[in-house]
Design a protein around this motif. Structure first.
Motif, PDB file in Angstrom:
ATOM      1  N   SER A   1       0.830  -1.200   0.000  1.00  0.00           N
ATOM      2  CA  SER A   1       0.000   0.000   0.000  1.00  0.00           C
ATOM      3  C   SER A   1       0.868   1.255   0.000  1.00  0.00           C
ATOM      4  N   ARG A   2       0.551   2.181  -0.891  1.00  0.00           N
ATOM      5  CA  ARG A   2       1.281   3.445  -0.929  1.00  0.00           C
ATOM      6  C   ARG A   2       0.971   4.287   0.317  1.00  0.00           C
ATOM      7  N   GLU A   3      -0.281   4.207   0.812  1.00  0.00           N
ATOM      8  CA  GLU A   3      -0.636   4.966   2.015  1.00  0.00           C
ATOM      9  C   GLU A   3       0.195   4.510   3.216  1.00  0.00           C
TER      10      GLU A   3
ATOM     11  N   HIS B   1       3.778   5.785   2.785  1.00  0.00           N
ATOM     12  CA  HIS B   1       3.902   7.218   3.095  1.00  0.00           C
ATOM     13  C   HIS B   1       3.821   7.462   4.595  1.00  0.00           C
ATOM     14  N   ALA B   2       3.143   6.579   5.326  1.00  0.00           N
ATOM     15  CA  ALA B   2       3.032   6.727   6.774  1.00  0.00           C
ATOM     16  C   ALA B   2       4.230   6.143   7.507  1.00  0.00           C
TER      17      ALA B   2
ATOM     18  N   ASP C   1      -0.535  -4.519   2.808  1.00  0.00           N
ATOM     19  CA  ASP C   1      -1.961  -4.372   3.103  1.00  0.00           C
ATOM     20  C   ASP C   1      -2.509  -5.774   3.353  1.00  0.00           C
TER      21      ASP C   1
END
Length: 482
Positions: free
Chosen positions: A339-341, A344-345, A352
């Motif tokens: 997951s890109r989210e 980034h976090a 995922d």
């Protein structure tokens, strides 16, 4: 077919029997884009030919990729500088072959199997064809044993068996190469065969020295950078698979990692369009979708050993349903989504869990670990479902025991799913921590207070039954008299 005994005489007879005694030549007629058109050349599809490049340059190898109006279409395996109309083309009589053997361990090779460090192999090599039929359907052993990948989120929630094939789906810049290096260092497989297709030249040395590190001693790395011809990028994938098959045939458990299948498909699209194939979905030609299963089915179990395949898919625009991703997902035995989210976090590895699945988890995990994994997935799903309410402070504690348990264990769940690059977990550690999380969640949900029963005065009035007789008496009217 006559079987010849071993010995010098048998070798000579075998050379005469298999030799191409008819010298076949042709001449270059046209060079259009990626395709060299030759006339007068007798060569079958897949045969390697040599194109003269002048007196001061070595011949350029090229492979027969098609035919058009009596002309032979070739695609070069090198630079075409010096080639001109009328240049001689000579058929070699054989398809592309690569040297394999234990002497390749610890080496970095190009798409044709030549060491990039120019040093001689440390052991004898045997020449094998890079294209080969996959094992028969009934020759494959059932997969029942997990292979350790060293990543808790994978070993416990998306398990991979010896001989299984998993896809790693992700966009660019979310940590695919780092994850592959982490797995290569920690895996319990005997040999790693790593194929880098279409990689940036700058990243090859970084991957070998930083990500792979000490695991290079039991690894073979095959590289075709993005600046090389499309045919070489395809041949890199086939060469790496042929090397993995050689180790598998000798009883080894091989981990084959390919980064990425998408660039392999793009290279085949270039070739297909160049030879005149009609474009289909998103410009991919039909030969792409025919070649993918031929490549991916070559890994897996056999009567002697196993090839565990990890194939990365570089999804365009983070679209997990684009044509190559959808085709690869239908062929493989499971998929892992990055997951890109999460990336980034700062969540590494950015797996995922809810979007990832292993189709063999029932064969690889015992009932307790399988149930614990489902419990953890249920917690993550409940947390994701209520994350908007939680973010704005609108969620009231006690309304959902599962969400309450997920909030109470959020830090422990995050710590389980995160893992430093330098840390390699074991199967026992992953299972133990997952079972501990599941027990804690079950205890929290069991101890959650049940909503109290409301008294009769606090209950809402029951709705009136509108289907029965009305409370208003009917209006009686006398009949009308004229």
């Amino acid at each position: 077919m006559t079987v010849l005994p071993d010995g010098p005489l048998a070798d000579a007879l075998r050379a005469v029997r298999d030799g191409d005694l008819h010298r076949r030549r042709g001449r270059v007629r046209d060079l259009i884009g990626l395709i060299v058109e030759a006339t007068g050349l007798e060569a079958p599809l897949g045969e390697v030919c040599m194109i003269d490049a002048g007196r001061t340059r070595p011949p350029v190898p090229a492979e027969v990729v098609g035919f058009r109006e009596g002309r032979t279409l070739l695609m070069p395996l090198g630079e075409l500088s010096g080639v001109r109309p009328g240049t001689n083309v000579r058929a070699t009589g054989s398809a592309l072959r690569v040297g394999v053997g234990e002497g390749l361990l610890g080496r970095v090779l190009d798409a044709l199997g030549r060491p990039l460090d120019r040093a001689a192999p440390t052991g004898p090599l045997s020449a094998v064809a890079i294209e080969r039929e996959p094992p028969g359907a009934l020759e494959r052993r059932r997969i029942s044993e997990r292979v350790r990948l060293g990543v808790r989120a994978l070993d416990a929630l998306v398990p991979c068996g010896r001989g299984q094939r998993l896809g790693i789906f992700a966009g660019s810049g979310v940590g695919k190469s780092s994850l592959l290096g982490m797995i290569a260092r920690a895996t319990s497989a005997d040999v790693n065969v790593i194929c880098l297709v279409g990689e940036r030249g700058r990243e090859v040395r970084e991957f070998v020295e930083r990500d792979l590190g000490s695991a290079l001693e039991r690894s073979v790395v095959v590289v075709a950078t993005s600046d090389q011809p499309a045919l070489l990028r395809i041949r890199a994938a086939l060469t790496a698979t042929a090397i993995a098959e050689w180790f598998r045939d000798r009883g080894c458990d091989v981990l084959l990692m390919m980064d990425s299948v998408t660039r392999f498909a793009m290279a085949q699209r270039e070739i297909g369009l160049a030879v005149g194939e009609p474009p289909a979905t998103r410009g991919y030609t039909p030969s792409v979708f025919a070649l993918l299963p031929k490549l991916l089915e070559r890994s897996g179990t056999s009567a002697s050993g196993t090839i565990t395949g990890l194939y990365t898919v570089l999804v365009e625009g983070d679209d997990m349903n684009e044509p190559i991703a959808d085709q690869v997902r239908s062929i493989l035995d499971g998929h892992v989504v990055l997951s890109r989210e999460l990336a980034h976090a700062g969540h590494y590895p950015a797996i995922d869990v809810l979007a990832s699945v292993s189709r063999l988890e029932h064969e690889l995990l015992d009932a307790a670990v399988l149930a614990a994994g489902r419990t953890l997935r249920a917690l993550l799903a409940a947390l994701r479902d209520k994350e908007d309410l939680i973010a704005i402070g609108a969620y009231r504690s006690g309304s959902d025991p599962r969400v309450d348990a997920a909030l109470a264990l959020r830090d422990e769940i995050e710590d389980f799913l995160r893992q430093p690059l330098e840390h390699a977990s074991t199967l026992e550690e992953a299972d133990t921590r997952l079972l501990s999380l599941a027990r804690a969640a079950e205890e929290l949900q069991a101890s959650a207070p049940q909503p109290a029963e409301t008294s009769a005065s606090d209950r809402a009035p029951e709705p009136r039954d509108l289907t029965g007789a009305s409370a208003i008496p009917p209006l009686e009217l006398a009949p009308w008299q004229p």
